[in-house]
Design a protein around this motif. Structure first.
Motif, PDB file in Angstrom:
ATOM      1  N   TYR A  44       0.842  -1.194   0.000  1.00 39.94           N
ATOM      2  CA  TYR A  44       0.000   0.000   0.000  1.00 39.94           C
ATOM      3  C   TYR A  44       0.878   1.245   0.000  1.00 39.94           C
ATOM      4  O   TYR A  44       2.062   1.201   0.329  1.00 39.94           O
ATOM      5  N   TYR A  45       0.276   2.354  -0.422  1.00 40.63           N
ATOM      6  CA  TYR A  45       0.986   3.636  -0.395  1.00 40.63           C
ATOM      7  C   TYR A  45       0.023   4.724   0.069  1.00 40.63           C
ATOM      8  O   TYR A  45      -1.195   4.497   0.147  1.00 40.63           O
ATOM      9  N   TYR A  46       0.567   5.896   0.362  1.00 41.65           N
ATOM     10  CA  TYR A  46      -0.265   6.935   0.966  1.00 41.65           C
ATOM     11  C   TYR A  46       0.316   8.316   0.697  1.00 41.65           C
ATOM     12  O   TYR A  46       1.444   8.454   0.203  1.00 41.65           O
ATOM     13  N   ALA A  48       2.158  11.340   1.852  1.00 39.30           N
ATOM     14  CA  ALA A  48       3.105  11.646   2.928  1.00 39.30           C
ATOM     15  C   ALA A  48       2.833  13.057   3.461  1.00 39.30           C
ATOM     16  O   ALA A  48       2.779  14.019   2.694  1.00 39.30           O
ATOM     17  N   ASP A  52       3.850  15.140   9.804  1.00 32.61           N
ATOM     18  CA  ASP A  52       4.271  13.943  10.544  1.00 32.61           C
ATOM     19  C   ASP A  52       5.771  13.947  10.826  1.00 32.61           C
ATOM     20  O   ASP A  52       6.283  13.015  11.458  1.00 32.61           O
ATOM     21  N   ALA A  80      10.430  10.123   2.389  1.00 31.24           N
ATOM     22  CA  ALA A  80       9.071   9.579   2.420  1.00 31.24           C
ATOM     23  C   ALA A  80       8.292  10.007   1.183  1.00 31.24           C
ATOM     24  O   ALA A  80       7.559   9.214   0.576  1.00 31.24           O
ATOM     25  N   GLU A  84       6.461   7.669  -1.673  1.00 33.20           N
ATOM     26  CA  GLU A  84       5.009   7.616  -1.849  1.00 33.20           C
ATOM     27  C   GLU A  84       4.542   8.296  -3.136  1.00 33.20           C
ATOM     28  O   GLU A  84       3.536   7.898  -3.723  1.00 33.20           O
ATOM     29  N   ASN A 184      -0.127   7.284   6.952  1.00 36.14           N
ATOM     30  CA  ASN A 184      -0.030   5.833   6.918  1.00 36.14           C
ATOM     31  C   ASN A 184      -1.243   5.203   7.609  1.00 36.14           C
ATOM     32  O   ASN A 184      -1.313   5.137   8.833  1.00 36.14           O
ATOM     33  N   GLN A 185      -2.192   4.759   6.811  1.00 33.11           N
ATOM     34  CA  GLN A 185      -3.399   4.116   7.344  1.00 33.11           C
ATOM     35  C   GLN A 185      -3.436   2.630   6.986  1.00 33.11           C
ATOM     36  O   GLN A 185      -4.505   2.049   6.810  1.00 33.11           O
ATOM     37  N   GLY A 186      -2.269   2.046   6.915  1.00 30.78           N
ATOM     38  CA  GLY A 186      -2.198   0.632   6.597  1.00 30.78           C
ATOM     39  C   GLY A 186      -2.916  -0.251   7.599  1.00 30.78           C
ATOM     40  O   GLY A 186      -3.321  -1.371   7.271  1.00 30.78           O
ATOM     41  N   GLU A 196       0.458  -7.044   4.160  1.00 29.09           N
ATOM     42  CA  GLU A 196       1.278  -6.865   2.967  1.00 29.09           C
ATOM     43  C   GLU A 196       1.770  -8.192   2.404  1.00 29.09           C
ATOM     44  O   GLU A 196       2.115  -9.110   3.137  1.00 29.09           O
TER      45      GLU A 196
END
Length: 226
Positions: A44-46, A48, A52, A80, A84, A184-186, A196
């Motif tokens: 997964y990716y998001y 950045a 944060d 990061a 992403e 990051n909502q993995g 993953e």
């Protein structure tokens, strides 16, 4: 049983009763598997978020394709962001991967709240995926069986549908990358049992359409013919 299978069943019975065929000679199509593109390893990716990475000095410039400096960020945030491909700066601007020039990743500012994928395709949290276009058609809508009913951050449940509207250098062969939105909502995927690299079943729901965003410029226009 759908109409086609009913007709096939009647035909089979008629031919079998006449001795024309034996049962082992006739194989019904598997209607449940005809739309399966395969099983794919997932990551997964998001987006950045620079917020944060607090209290870190800006040491690395984000540069566009015209060598204009868009912002100066910390080394950790730059790393990061490069990974992403899309991010939100502290000042609220959203920056997106624009390409590589002279070996340096370049960015541009976009109005899309989460960035964009291929062409003018807006990234939608928990609905956009990056794919290998040789395995999953760009611009298609697919169903990921294992995501059906997944609890989403807004309290709703996932309908299982995803849009194949992004690509990535590491996304090759049987690898898909699920976009999970800002930060990051993995953990949302993990709670649904989607860890993953486990294989997910992907089915084609809608093939690419003629007016797909994957074929358009960022402003929504079609590329000019050479």
């Amino acid at each position: 049983m759908n109409k086609t299978l009913k007709i096939q069943s009647l035909l089979f019975l008629l031919l079998a009763s006449c001795g024309v065929i034996q049962p082992a000679q006739f194989v019904f199509p598997d209607s449940s598997a005809k739309d399966v593109l395969g099983t794919f390893r997932n990551t997964y990716y998001y987006m950045a978020l620079e917020s944060d990475f607090p209290d870190q000095a800006g040491t690395h410039d984000l540069i566009d394709l015209k060598d204009i400096v868009l912002a100066t960020v910390s080394s950790r945030y730059k790393k990061a962001l490069d990974m992403e491909g899309t991010g939100r700066l502290r000042d609220g601007r959203v920056v997106n991967f624009a390409g590589k020039l002279n070996g340096v990743i370049r960015y541009h500012v976009t109005d899309f709240p989460f960035g964009h994928g291929v062409g003018s395709c807006e990234l939608i949290p928990f609905h956009s995926i990056a794919v290998d276009k040789n395995r999953i058609p760009l611009g298609s809508v697919v169903q990921i069986d294992e995501s059906i009913g997944m609890h989403l951050p807004d309290g709703s449940k996932h309908d299982g549908l995803w849009r194949a509207e992004d690509i990535g250098g590491a996304i090759q062969n049987d690898h898909i990358d699920l976009f999970v939105g800002a930060g990051n909502q993995g953990h949302v995927l993990v709670k649904a049992g989607i860890t993953e690299k486990i294989r997910l079943t992907v089915r084609l729901i809608t093939p690419p359409q003629a007016d797909s965003c994957v074929d358009k410029n960022l402003d929504g226009t079609l590329p000019k013919e050479p």
